[in-house]
Design a protein around this motif. Sequence first.
Motif, PDB file in Angstrom:
ATOM      1  N   GLY A 187      11.773  85.752  15.135  1.00 14.77           N
ATOM      2  CA  GLY A 187      10.815  86.743  15.624  1.00 14.77           C
ATOM      3  C   GLY A 187      11.501  87.954  16.211  1.00 14.77           C
ATOM      4  N   PHE A 188      12.475  87.721  17.097  1.00 17.40           N
ATOM      5  CA  PHE A 188      13.187  88.836  17.715  1.00 17.40           C
ATOM      6  C   PHE A 188      13.986  89.633  16.689  1.00 17.40           C
ATOM      7  N   ILE A 189      14.623  88.956  15.751  1.00 16.54           N
ATOM      8  CA  ILE A 189      15.401  89.659  14.729  1.00 16.54           C
ATOM      9  C   ILE A 189      14.495  90.525  13.864  1.00 16.54           C
ATOM     10  N   PHE A 190      13.370  89.989  13.431  1.00 11.53           N
ATOM     11  CA  PHE A 190      12.465  90.763  12.582  1.00 11.53           C
ATOM     12  C   PHE A 190      11.881  91.957  13.337  1.00 11.53           C
ATOM     13  N   ILE A 191      11.529  91.776  14.601  1.00 14.28           N
ATOM     14  CA  ILE A 191      10.995  92.893  15.387  1.00 14.28           C
ATOM     15  C   ILE A 191      12.083  93.946  15.606  1.00 14.28           C
ATOM     16  N   TYR A 192      13.257  93.523  16.003  1.00 16.22           N
ATOM     17  CA  TYR A 192      14.365  94.446  16.251  1.00 16.22           C
ATOM     18  C   TYR A 192      14.713  95.234  14.985  1.00 16.22           C
ATOM     19  N   ALA A 193      14.764  94.540  13.857  1.00 17.93           N
ATOM     20  CA  ALA A 193      15.093  95.205  12.592  1.00 17.93           C
ATOM     21  C   ALA A 193      14.005  96.205  12.195  1.00 17.93           C
ATOM     22  N   ALA A 194      12.766  95.876  12.472  1.00 17.91           N
ATOM     23  CA  ALA A 194      11.652  96.733  12.063  1.00 17.91           C
ATOM     24  C   ALA A 194      11.590  98.036  12.847  1.00 17.91           C
ATOM     25  N   VAL A 195      11.888  97.981  14.131  1.00 17.95           N
ATOM     26  CA  VAL A 195      11.684  99.141  15.006  1.00 17.95           C
ATOM     27  C   VAL A 195      12.449 100.375  14.528  1.00 17.95           C
TER      28      VAL A 195
END
Length: 159
Positions: free
Chosen positions: A19-27
């Motif tokens: 979850g954190f990786i996908f959010i961080y990558a998306a931003v």
Amino acid sequence: MNWHKTQKLLSLVCRLILGFIFIYAAVGKIVEPEVFAKEIMNYRLVSEVVAKVTAITLPWLELFIGILLLFGVKTKTSSMLSSCILIIFTFGVLSAVARGLNINCGCVSHHIEYVGWKKVLENLALIFASIYLALFPISYLSFEKHLSNENAKDNRSNQ
């Protein structure tokens, strides 16, 4: 600790990491879609139009998946989507490595990380975590568990 508790704890760890990786990558990609489009074009696999459309839409999908995973909502579905995305990314990285391209992977637009075997191994670990979550979606601190318990109570009270 028994298997059920261990499985729920491991699922929680996988959920939070993904979850954190996908959010961080998306931003970063959402903030600078033109940079992400150029990073996609560096792979030389798709046309400019496809790269631009992907640069605009994919980060929002990553953000949505990341939020669902972080909060434990639709965990099985979101983990299957994340594994599909990660598999596509991994094939792209492998293709770049095989062709000797020395390019930024584009995984996180505001961070430079070149394609290579390290990135392939990282992606494989994330794919494994996604598949594990698809197989064992129930974890601690999950809204999904709460919702499924409420539905089960409602079904029992209606009978």
